[in-house]
Design a protein around this motif. Sequence first.
Motif, PDB file in Angstrom:
ATOM      1  N   VAL A 321      41.624 -87.649  46.963  1.00  0.00           N
ATOM      2  CA  VAL A 321      41.118 -86.277  46.977  1.00  0.00           C
ATOM      3  C   VAL A 321      39.832 -86.247  47.795  1.00  0.00           C
ATOM      4  N   ASP A 322      39.703 -85.258  48.653  1.00  0.00           N
ATOM      5  CA  ASP A 322      38.484 -85.121  49.456  1.00  0.00           C
ATOM      6  C   ASP A 322      37.414 -84.465  48.572  1.00  0.00           C
ATOM      7  N   GLU A 323      36.753 -85.297  47.794  1.00  0.00           N
ATOM      8  CA  GLU A 323      35.824 -84.788  46.794  1.00  0.00           C
ATOM      9  C   GLU A 323      34.636 -84.067  47.419  1.00  0.00           C
ATOM     10  N   ALA A 324      34.175 -84.535  48.564  1.00  0.00           N
ATOM     11  CA  ALA A 324      33.036 -83.877  49.213  1.00  0.00           C
ATOM     12  C   ALA A 324      33.422 -82.468  49.652  1.00  0.00           C
ATOM     13  N   PHE A 325      34.602 -82.326  50.231  1.00  0.00           N
ATOM     14  CA  PHE A 325      35.069 -81.001  50.643  1.00  0.00           C
ATOM     15  C   PHE A 325      35.247 -80.096  49.433  1.00  0.00           C
ATOM     16  N   VAL A 326      35.883 -80.615  48.400  1.00  0.00           N
ATOM     17  CA  VAL A 326      36.120 -79.818  47.198  1.00  0.00           C
ATOM     18  C   VAL A 326      34.801 -79.350  46.589  1.00  0.00           C
ATOM     19  N   ILE A 403      41.894 -78.033  55.401  1.00  0.00           N
ATOM     20  CA  ILE A 403      41.564 -76.732  55.984  1.00  0.00           C
ATOM     21  C   ILE A 403      40.274 -76.913  56.788  1.00  0.00           C
ATOM     22  N   GLY A 404      40.262 -76.440  58.034  1.00  0.00           N
ATOM     23  CA  GLY A 404      39.085 -76.610  58.876  1.00  0.00           C
ATOM     24  C   GLY A 404      38.969 -78.002  59.446  1.00  0.00           C
ATOM     25  N   ARG A 405      40.067 -78.726  59.496  1.00  0.00           N
ATOM     26  CA  ARG A 405      40.105 -80.070  60.080  1.00  0.00           C
ATOM     27  C   ARG A 405      41.108 -80.038  61.233  1.00  0.00           C
ATOM     28  N   PRO A 406      40.773 -80.568  62.405  1.00  0.00           N
ATOM     29  CA  PRO A 406      41.740 -80.596  63.505  1.00  0.00           C
ATOM     30  C   PRO A 406      43.038 -81.273  63.078  1.00  0.00           C
ATOM     31  N   GLY A 407      44.152 -80.676  63.447  1.00  0.00           N
ATOM     32  CA  GLY A 407      45.453 -81.240  63.099  1.00  0.00           C
ATOM     33  C   GLY A 407      45.906 -80.912  61.697  1.00  0.00           C
ATOM     34  N   ALA A 408      45.256 -79.951  61.047  1.00  0.00           N
ATOM     35  CA  ALA A 408      45.594 -79.629  59.661  1.00  0.00           C
ATOM     36  C   ALA A 408      45.425 -78.134  59.419  1.00  0.00           C
ATOM     37  N   ARG A 617      41.178 -66.957  72.266  1.00  0.00           N
ATOM     38  CA  ARG A 617      41.465 -67.195  70.855  1.00  0.00           C
ATOM     39  C   ARG A 617      40.511 -66.392  69.981  1.00  0.00           C
ATOM     40  N   LEU A 618      41.051 -65.743  68.974  1.00  0.00           N
ATOM     41  CA  LEU A 618      40.214 -65.010  68.030  1.00  0.00           C
ATOM     42  C   LEU A 618      39.509 -65.973  67.079  1.00  0.00           C
ATOM     43  N   PRO A 619      38.326 -65.624  66.621  1.00  0.00           N
ATOM     44  CA  PRO A 619      37.629 -66.494  65.670  1.00  0.00           C
ATOM     45  C   PRO A 619      38.353 -66.552  64.334  1.00  0.00           C
ATOM     46  N   HIS A 620      38.207 -67.673  63.651  1.00  0.00           N
ATOM     47  CA  HIS A 620      38.814 -67.869  62.337  1.00  0.00           C
ATOM     48  C   HIS A 620      37.827 -68.714  61.541  1.00  0.00           C
ATOM     49  N   ALA A 621      37.094 -68.077  60.649  1.00  0.00           N
ATOM     50  CA  ALA A 621      35.973 -68.747  59.989  1.00  0.00           C
ATOM     51  C   ALA A 621      36.369 -70.028  59.248  1.00  0.00           C
ATOM     52  N   PRO A 622      37.439 -70.046  58.450  1.00  0.00           N
ATOM     53  CA  PRO A 622      37.791 -71.306  57.777  1.00  0.00           C
ATOM     54  C   PRO A 622      38.098 -72.437  58.755  1.00  0.00           C
TER      55      PRO A 622
END
Length: 766
Positions: A321-326, A403-408, A617-622
Amino acid sequence: MASKPPSGDPVQDAPQVAAPRHSAAGLPAVAHSLRVAQQQMGVTRAARTLLKVNQKDGFDCPGCAWPEGDHRHTAEFCENGAKAVAEEATLRRVTPDFFAAHPVADLATRSGYWLGQQGRVTRPMLLERGAGGSDGGDRYEPVGWERAFAIIAEELRALDSPDEALFYTSGRTSNEAAFLLQLFAREFGTNNLPDCSNMCHESSGSALAETLGVGKGSVSLEDLHRADLIIVAGQNPGTNHPRMLSALEKAKSAGAKIISVNPLPEAGLERFKNPQTPQGMVKGAALADLFLQIRIGGDQALFRLLNKLILDAAKADPAVVDEAFVAEHTHGFEEFAAATRAADWDETLTATGLERDDIERALAMVLASKRTIVCWAMGLTQHKHSVATIREVVNFLLLRGNIGRPGAGVCPVRGHSNVQGDRTMGIFERPAPAFLDALDREFGITSPRHHGYDVVRAIRALRDGDAKVFFAMGGNFVSASPDTEVTEAAMRTARLTVHVSTKLNRSHAVTGARALILPTLGRTDKDVQAGGRQIVTVEDSMGMVHASRGNLAPASPHLLSEPAIVARLARAVLGPESPTPWEEFEKDYASIRDRISRVVPGFEDFNARVAEPGGFRLPHAPRDERRFPTATGKANFTAAPVEYPELPAGRLLLQTLRSHDQYNTTIYGLDDRYRGIKGGRRVVLVNADDARELGLADGSYTDLVGEWRDGVERRARGFRVVHYPTARGCAAAYYPETNVLVPLDSTADTSNTPASKSVVVRFEQR
């Protein structure tokens, strides 16, 4: 030479059935594309047109919304894209003589295939006192544009309230036309702006807006190419988004794993024979590493169990689990985790119909991936619990920081080519206050703040006499909507029905007391206004905005563009008191884009940016900032109870779906090559074991009878039974023929999207 349209409807009484295919595209797709193009356009016109499809200096395909990369092939289109272009760029014409020979009662007996094959409508047509009226004419007659707009203005001004008018939008409408239509509707005084998103991807928007703060996908085409794992759930790319297969092939060659989650095996996800490469043509590439043949509606249970297993794995290895992200970016984890840990293997296996080993194989692929994307389409969005299912998909991605990671990220794959752009432009019955504030400041109007009708509520309003004028910008509303008999009866109560169209469809034969067909330019047509040659713009499924320029002479000198139709209608209805410069907008669409740039966030310097090849490309905050504009200011974990359909004995769960020879409700032909069906559409695909238990012999004929809590009998007659390798307990049949079985009030919680993918049916043999 292009061939003439069929004079009579083809007989579909005895479709031929063969074994389903295990690969998609290849030489058969090329051959079929060229054959259809030649039949509709002729050889020279076909070549000149198809080489401009999806090119930076060409026009956007009127089919799906799949994006193009920066480097494009000479033939940047798929088989179904070629069919869509051929039908629009056809040399066939529907003239006033055609309408004189075919009363509305005759048109009403024709199939959607026959109607679409007749060609482009060439003149505005009026039906005075038609199928919904009590007297007068029985067929459409030509009418001048000025008179047509005067009729609409007369009917709109006669309403007791602006909310008695409905303004429907198809996903093919350009950004410019969509912006003008919503501006006109709001200046007129209503937010009744139902659209095709209400019927298809509203569940995605509802779930993503709540959990991530943006109701759109978060990935780019480049992200797909960089992913370690791509899960394709409830989607058939081989038929519905064929160019997606090229992206999956590229991801696969870079090392990605692909999981297909679907009740039906789909040829394109088994093997893709890329017609752009010699090796692809001959051998192709196997795409799916794992096929999870899930029962209809079991996706929420599957993702809930995967989330539980991820949490369990984190006990031994906290890095799972990506605890820092969570901790930094999410809200609601503890409540989510408590509900998730209660997930039950036995219940999940019942809900999904999967084997434990298959789920464990999927888990191993999930844990091995650092960059995961989940793609989905209507197989996830059209159930009662669709919003909860997509929330669970978001939970799944949030757990591992995807979410907010390249390739994901999240990848809802939209259908029509600008359905996402229309929503961005304000085609929405529940607009954000900030959007209305910006619109009012820019134009000096006062937009209504109360919510309008979506598609389902619009049909109810017509049925109940609360709506009296129906205006459609494109589409085939009658055939696309649920509960066909209810929808048709509702439409016939209208005082006026108006359809802005390029070609004929069923909706033109189901009319109010008065009806208008307003013929418009298509994507392939040159658009020349007083200010010179025009471009329009579209937004693809991944938030790229780019220009579209037709290259063909219009099908008739009597056609108007969609922006011109809205501008002239607005002048006729609102009069000289309107503060909006409608004449300026019709003259030069750049002036529309200037206004969009000041109203819609992300479109600053619109004209300059869209002039760049490939657009912007339109902005996408997440995605861009890992910023989540939700009520909590963070990405929200959710903990909805797990739902899945439970079937009474002797019943199956039916999903409606497209054949390979159609796009939405446009029927290109009567074959479904990948599923082995030829020469007919009234077929029902049933697992052979289920069929034997129900006494349904392969090749026998049956009525499909829908069952729902209201006790109303909904019947689709005369379907050939096809024993087919679908999941147990499940069946499938084509829409719009089976839309009659979808109850108007059977909708997804929160989004109100028709539950067209989970219809309980019984079989009555003929």
